[in-house]
Design an enzyme around this catalytic site. Sequence first.
Site, PDB file in Angstrom:
ATOM      1  N   SER A 137       0.846  -1.192   0.000  1.00  0.00           N
ATOM      2  CA  SER A 137       0.000   0.000   0.000  1.00  0.00           C
ATOM      3  C   SER A 137       0.879   1.239   0.000  1.00  0.00           C
ATOM      4  O   SER A 137       1.975   1.240   0.583  1.00  0.00           O
ATOM      5  CB  SER A 137      -0.895   0.029   1.244  1.00  0.00           C
TER       6      SER A 137
ATOM      7  N   TYR B 211      -1.509  -0.800  10.176  1.00  0.00           N
ATOM      8  CA  TYR B 211      -1.661  -1.165   8.766  1.00  0.00           C
ATOM      9  C   TYR B 211      -0.459  -0.699   7.952  1.00  0.00           C
ATOM     10  O   TYR B 211       0.135  -1.472   7.187  1.00  0.00           O
ATOM     11  CB  TYR B 211      -2.947  -0.538   8.230  1.00  0.00           C
TER      12      TYR B 211
END
Length: 261
Positions: free
Chosen positions: A149, A162
């Site tokens: 990401s 995350y």
Amino acid sequence: MDPAPHLPAGPRLAFTGRRVLIAGGSKGIGRAMALAFASAGARVSVCARGEAGLAALRADAGALGLAVHTASADLSQLDDIGRWLADAAQKLGGIDVLVNNATGYGMADDEAGWEASLNVDLMAAVRASRLALPWLQQSSDACILHLASIAAQQPRPGGAPYAAAKAALMHYTTSQALALAPQRIRVNAIAPGSIEFEDGLWARRREQDPELYRNTLAKIPFGRFGEPAAIANAALFLCSPLAAWITGHTLNVDGGQVLMG
């Protein structure tokens, strides 16, 4: 050097006969990748926790005249990963491509958030890669693809678990690529930007947190959120002969979002 080298003949994004496994693929990006690989001729297996999502994927594939093998698995559990890999390899006849797409979306900076991100976003990829290795070693064109990401590349006030897990996954991509290069197994990653799809994170935020949605949209130079198909197309490229000389790379697919900080 030949100024006009000959390129390989034929459909270079065709996956006919290749065995592709997608960990975490019942909706959104995973669903798009499963259908894209299957449409390109691959034999595809997908695992996810929810049987309803897997059933919907099989129906979507069937409507396109495609078949996708599916299995329910909790990717935070080592035994579940092992069972899925063994079953998929038996059903498909081996493994050529492993795509690690699962996420625990651990956004809260607490024990649960860190556990979800580390167990699913990072360790599920590590475990699946390790367990799949005996089959990948038997392939003549093996590769591993991780879904990272752009959150891993810029600090944010929230979502630390995350982002940290995805940053670790990007580093693991480079280390793993170096370790497996002598075996001619390529390892790459895709770092998606903000991707919107039905019942996905950004579709929910559009309704639940419209200010965050608008602020995020304003930071995407292309002026729109991405679609799962953009990630699927990049996955096809990185796992195809077109990318035969690419390993250890993380490809941002984000419409320039990371450029805005």
